[in-house]
Design a protein around this motif. Sequence first.
Motif, short mmCIF file in Angstrom:
data_model
loop_
_atom_site.label_atom_id
_atom_site.label_comp_id
_atom_site.label_asym_id
_atom_site.label_seq_id
_atom_site.Cartn_x
_atom_site.Cartn_y
_atom_site.Cartn_z
N ILE A 66 0.85 -1.19 0.00
CA ILE A 66 0.00 0.00 0.00
C ILE A 66 0.88 1.24 0.00
CG2 ILE A 66 -2.02 -1.04 1.12
CD1 ILE A 66 -1.06 0.02 3.76
N THR A 67 0.30 2.40 -0.29
CA THR A 67 1.09 3.63 -0.43
C THR A 67 1.12 4.47 0.85
OG1 THR A 67 -0.86 4.74 -1.35
CG2 THR A 67 0.72 3.77 -2.91
N LEU A 68 0.53 4.00 1.92
CA LEU A 68 0.59 4.72 3.20
C LEU A 68 2.02 4.77 3.72
CD1 LEU A 68 -2.53 3.23 5.03
CD2 LEU A 68 -2.22 5.64 4.42
N ASP A 69 2.33 5.87 4.42
CA ASP A 69 3.66 5.98 5.03
C ASP A 69 3.80 5.07 6.25
OD1 ASP A 69 4.45 7.95 3.21
OD2 ASP A 69 3.53 9.54 4.44
N ARG A 70 2.70 4.95 6.98
CA ARG A 70 2.76 4.11 8.18
C ARG A 70 1.35 3.76 8.65
NH1 ARG A 70 6.57 6.65 10.20
NH2 ARG A 70 6.42 8.68 9.17
N ILE A 71 1.27 2.69 9.41
CA ILE A 71 0.04 2.28 10.08
C ILE A 71 0.32 2.31 11.58
CG2 ILE A 71 -1.65 0.44 10.43
CD1 ILE A 71 -0.84 -0.61 7.62
N VAL A 72 -0.55 2.96 12.31
CA VAL A 72 -0.40 3.03 13.77
C VAL A 72 -1.50 2.20 14.40
CG1 VAL A 72 -0.34 4.54 15.79
CG2 VAL A 72 0.59 5.35 13.61
N LEU A 73 -1.12 1.17 15.13
CA LEU A 73 -2.08 0.34 15.86
C LEU A 73 -2.20 0.86 17.28
CD1 LEU A 73 -0.74 -3.17 14.74
CD2 LEU A 73 -2.43 -1.72 13.59
#
Length: 530
Positions: A66-73
Amino acid sequence: MKISFAKPDIPAKGALVVGVLDGKTLGATASTLDELTGGQLSRALAAARFKGETGKTLVVTAPHGITLDRIVLVGLGKPEAITATTMEALGGTAVATLGGLGDETAALAVDLPKEAAISAADAACHAALGATLGGFRFDKYRTTEPPEDRPALKTLTILCDDAAGARAAFGPANAVAEGVVLTRRLVSEPANVIYPETFCEAVADLDDLGVSITVLDEAKMRKLGMGALLGVAQGSARPPRLLVMEYRGAKDKKAPPIAFVGKGVTFDSGGISIKPAASMEDMKWDMGGAGVVAGLMKALAGRKAKANVVGICGLVENMPSGTAQRPGDVVTTMSGQTVEVINTDAEGRLVLADALWYCQQEFKPSHVIDLATLTGAIVISLGSEHAGLFSNNDDLASAIASAGTAVGEKCWRLPLGDAYDKMIKSDIADMKNVGNREAGSITAAQFLQRYIKETPWAHIDIAGVTWSKRDTPTVPKGGTAFGVRLLDRLVREMIEGEAPAADPGEDEAAAKPAKAGKGKSAKAKGGKKK
């Protein structure tokens, strides 16, 4: 930071915040992301100690696929325990985490399990509120801070199934947040910037929201006989002020208002009974009670509360000088009662004595609630977990405790009684302004009660909760604005007739044992008319 609402979707850029339930259980959006990234979230969870506990976080950078910079859980805890407070913590934790990562754009997905007892719209609204409150930062005087140390986040989109409902709910909630921000800014300002005159100037624009503002100067207060308030102020070069704010939002504009009175000592040196030098700089926030009253008026007027409300702030600076009040002086209050001033550092109750009496004489309120950073003794008793609550009316005390629990601003009720009242008996005047070292917070409340007539009254000692030395998801370190949300909730439930929070929890029950009277207002002591 700009906050908006939209239907669920995977953004093309920036960061995306998703909740994870206890036991590493992924929600709908997180599960979709896991599929799109080829199981990268599952692998990250398996390798981390993060289990989905409330407030815990796990950051996945540059996810594959995916093109997101980051995922924060962000952990949400157990599904059946998710409440409005949980969602506020989600929003606040998200903003705090993103603040140090450099993202300018982010989205937060609100995915609720079926067990959650909150609607999608309310959950999204509270997540946005938490983000707003948690994102507060008082950096006005930081001129050399490197850009990389400043939060970069500019826009946050809350993703939920009922975006329209969330948007509508957030309007009033954001008005309350703006009241909180006003209070935090007032409390955070140094005493050379905020003093009685400039405090009044700082709230002058409340007039634009329909708040009528009146300011009493020293000459007017002297004519009214406010000897106690003026006695505190006489050592300072800064003249005192009594700030009166009126908002008439009820259908019957002439109906008795609910009144809030705040202690506004813009700097408290202790006067001739001067404080130790250590931490005296903290005494810039001895006007915290007045700050809360100002923020509350902004919140109520901003959301167009259907209530008549009066806010009064007694504003003084307590300084030592050749003109300062001395220990042993006797002052005559507006009520006609006399006070022997034993300790000039017990000045807040003197300010409130005249402000409370003026409030009742002028406005005949249905209820009076005062807030003050009044005693160090309350900090010894309750620390920074609860405010001290005193009242002559059980129903009012219970309503305050319940409202406080609902918004996470908890109060603990302490007793009042004749035995405590005798501790402030003076040999030469009607009373003295301090007792002995025992029950210091209670004797301070007893002093205030002598200036209450038959009106249902509560005193909230916020000395331990006005300033925080640590960050929480919705309250960054510094001024807390404790009381704004509590009293807004109280007005909603007690005056506007909204349904109270369901099952406020054990804290309310724990706040009830020390009663001051049953049902109606217990008769106040003193109350001598002029």
